[in-house]
Design a protein around this motif. Sequence first.
Motif, mmCIF file in Angstrom:
data_model
loop_
_atom_site.group_PDB
_atom_site.id
_atom_site.type_symbol
_atom_site.label_atom_id
_atom_site.label_comp_id
_atom_site.label_asym_id
_atom_site.label_seq_id
_atom_site.Cartn_x
_atom_site.Cartn_y
_atom_site.Cartn_z
ATOM 1 N N HIS A 132 0.466 -1.121 0.098
ATOM 2 C CA HIS A 132 0.019 0.111 -0.070
ATOM 3 C C HIS A 132 0.895 0.931 0.017
ATOM 4 O O HIS A 132 -0.047 2.512 -0.393
ATOM 5 N N THR A 133 2.074 1.190 -0.187
ATOM 6 C CA THR A 133 3.247 2.567 0.534
ATOM 7 C C THR A 133 3.413 2.565 -1.366
ATOM 8 O O THR A 133 3.545 3.910 -1.609
ATOM 9 N N ASN A 134 2.759 1.996 -2.229
ATOM 10 C CA ASN A 134 3.915 2.328 -3.580
ATOM 11 C C ASN A 134 2.772 1.576 -4.462
ATOM 12 O O ASN A 134 2.958 0.178 -5.180
ATOM 13 N N LEU A 135 1.201 1.899 -4.357
ATOM 14 C CA LEU A 135 0.672 1.075 -5.804
ATOM 15 C C LEU A 135 1.186 0.882 -7.010
ATOM 16 O O LEU A 135 1.076 -0.469 -7.345
ATOM 17 N N ASP A 136 1.850 1.677 -7.248
ATOM 18 C CA ASP A 136 2.564 1.624 -9.011
ATOM 19 C C ASP A 136 3.794 0.417 -8.822
ATOM 20 O O ASP A 136 3.799 -0.664 -9.818
ATOM 21 N N LEU A 144 0.188 -0.657 -10.358
ATOM 22 C CA LEU A 144 -1.699 0.319 -10.906
ATOM 23 C C LEU A 144 -0.848 1.532 -10.929
ATOM 24 O O LEU A 144 -0.322 2.024 -10.631
ATOM 25 N N ASN A 145 -1.584 2.079 -11.928
ATOM 26 C CA ASN A 145 -1.044 3.596 -12.331
ATOM 27 C C ASN A 145 -1.282 5.172 -11.441
ATOM 28 O O ASN A 145 -1.783 5.388 -11.216
ATOM 29 N N ARG A 146 -0.597 4.793 -9.925
ATOM 30 C CA ARG A 146 -0.835 5.615 -8.757
ATOM 31 C C ARG A 146 0.278 5.797 -8.217
ATOM 32 O O ARG A 146 0.622 4.447 -7.603
ATOM 33 N N ARG A 147 1.101 6.596 -8.423
ATOM 34 C CA ARG A 147 2.008 7.259 -7.348
ATOM 35 C C ARG A 147 1.788 6.672 -5.557
ATOM 36 O O ARG A 147 2.414 6.835 -4.935
ATOM 37 N N ALA A 148 1.091 7.553 -5.615
ATOM 38 C CA ALA A 148 0.409 8.225 -3.822
ATOM 39 C C ALA A 148 0.474 6.773 -2.944
ATOM 40 O O ALA A 148 -0.184 6.174 -4.043
ATOM 41 N N GLY A 149 0.640 6.839 -1.602
ATOM 42 C CA GLY A 149 0.738 5.837 -0.929
ATOM 43 C C GLY A 149 -1.107 5.854 -0.560
ATOM 44 O O GLY A 149 -1.541 6.518 -0.634
ATOM 45 N N LEU A 150 -1.355 4.485 -0.383
ATOM 46 C CA LEU A 150 -2.775 4.056 0.028
ATOM 47 C C LEU A 150 -3.151 4.210 1.502
ATOM 48 O O LEU A 150 -2.668 3.503 1.859
ATOM 49 N N ARG A 170 -11.095 1.282 -2.105
ATOM 50 C CA ARG A 170 -12.571 0.920 -3.167
ATOM 51 C C ARG A 170 -11.842 0.904 -4.109
ATOM 52 O O ARG A 170 -11.454 -0.081 -5.176
ATOM 53 N N SER A 171 -11.611 2.329 -4.459
ATOM 54 C CA SER A 171 -10.913 2.150 -6.201
ATOM 55 C C SER A 171 -9.648 2.135 -6.266
ATOM 56 O O SER A 171 -9.544 1.580 -7.573
ATOM 57 N N SER A 172 -8.556 1.618 -5.506
ATOM 58 C CA SER A 172 -7.480 0.686 -5.396
ATOM 59 C C SER A 172 -7.937 -0.594 -6.152
ATOM 60 O O SER A 172 -7.262 -0.997 -6.992
ATOM 61 N N LEU A 173 -8.427 -1.394 -5.328
ATOM 62 C CA LEU A 173 -9.281 -2.609 -5.704
ATOM 63 C C LEU A 173 -9.782 -2.304 -6.692
ATOM 64 O O LEU A 173 -9.902 -3.570 -8.169
ATOM 65 N N LEU A 174 -10.643 -1.540 -7.253
ATOM 66 C CA LEU A 174 -11.809 -1.961 -8.386
ATOM 67 C C LEU A 174 -10.336 -1.464 -9.629
ATOM 68 O O LEU A 174 -10.713 -2.257 -10.858
ATOM 69 N N ALA A 175 -8.964 -1.055 -9.221
ATOM 70 C CA ALA A 175 -7.543 -0.440 -10.516
ATOM 71 C C ALA A 175 -7.146 -2.468 -10.112
ATOM 72 O O ALA A 175 -7.312 -2.583 -11.420
ATOM 73 N N LEU A 176 -7.037 -2.127 -9.657
ATOM 74 C CA LEU A 176 -6.525 -4.393 -9.261
ATOM 75 C C LEU A 176 -7.116 -5.075 -9.919
ATOM 76 O O LEU A 176 -6.548 -6.138 -10.739
#
Length: 386
Positions: free
Chosen positions: A231-235, A240-246, A255-261
């Motif tokens: 969760h510290t670096n989803l990219d 996943l194309n998300r740089r910020a930590g979760l 939810r949005s990270s799991l939907l992306a996964l």
Amino acid sequence: MRHRIAVIGGGPAGLTFARVLHRHDHPVTVLERDPAPDARPPGGTLDLHEKLGQLALGKAGLLAEFQALSRPEGQAMRILDVDGSVLRDWQPRPDDRANPEIDRGQLRDLLLGPLDVRWGRGVTEVVPGTRDGALVRFEDGRQETFDLVVGADGAWSRVRPAVSPATPHYTGVTLVETSLDDVDTRHSDLARLIGDGSVAVYGVNRALVAQRNSGGHVKVYAQFRAPLDWHTNLDRHLGLNRRAGLDLADVEAVRSSLLALFDGWAAPVLDLLRHGTAFVQRPLYVLPVSHIWAHVPGVTLLGDAAHLMPPLGVGANLAMLEGAELAESVAAASGPGDLDEAVRTFEEQMWARAGRWAEITAAGLERLVSPDPAQALALFDEVQPS
Ligand SMILES: Cc1cc2nc3c(=O)[nH]c(=O)nc-3n(C[C@H](O)[C@H](O)[C@H](O)COP(=O)(O)OP(=O)(O)OC[C@H]3O[C@@H](n4cnc5c(N)ncnc54)[C@H](O)[C@@H]3O)c2cc1C
């Protein structure tokens, strides 16, 4: 002779142990860290196997009550492809009682029955071999000695260090758990998808499993291979194309990270995540396969404290059977030497059986959350009765 027996932990292992001793009119002190039975949500549903958990309930005299409470129809299992098409749809026969499901809370209440548990008694340490027996130290600074201390205090046991230096290690698979309530009225499409039992979808290194509990409650488990700090670096960790930590406490972000996964999976499958309430992270830890130790008089372990393994439907079953078997041996032992011999014999038996299951479940996890989803289907075909 009435030995002074304490069991640390009021989970399936500890309560079954205490309940069987109680049936044999042998006193037992149950010490549980939780301040009350309902201090935490009890968790999901458990399937109790005829030759493991149900055998233990028989030894406790609770089989008929279990049969009245449990859900044989909950054994149903459906497997979908990621596009939503049905790959397997297994329904139990009406008289099938091999692995009925029961909510953990119902099982706990069934086992608790007349037991006098000391709630809010967190244990910090057990010191074997003192002049008066095995010494138990509590979080509040008090201490007490017993002839036998049974560590049934789960994965992060505080009793285990008295017999073994082993500690759990991360499997590389994390679950994120969410729930749906009133599924039959609020999400009738999902209720049909899940059916009476479970639905599972296996993809590359990830899976989604939903299990019906009683009262229209459903538990959903998103499972994926990732480092512990995913969760510290989803990219970097999940691609996943998300740089910020979760922030794991931020429900909508999780939810949005799991939907992306799980992007690209069928819409009804993703609805399991869209409608989920809170999300709880559960990294899967295990003890080494075939964890054993040099016998220490006055202290032993049961259940997850002894053999934490991946959650493939046997952990609670083994914990309960071990609890029942140890209780019967303890109740039959008369002198101090007999008690020690009974524990030694029990440990040998537990190690042999748990070692076999630890191997099976470790191999099973590799196949269920695997780079090749066909492995999960093949595993289902191997274990499911036709
Ligand atoms: C998602 C998931 C699904 C699962 N599904 C199944 C299934 O379908 N079937 C199955 O057989 N198994 C299943 N398992 C495994 C099962 O949950 C465990 O194997 C089982 O709960 C082990 O029981 P236990 O009594 O040994 O430990 P626990 O259930 O962990 O109970 C330990 C108890 O000890 C208490 N405690 C902890 N530390 C202390 C302390 N220091 N002092 C005093 N008390 C303490 C805790 O509060 C707790 O009440 C699943 C596990 C997971 C994570």
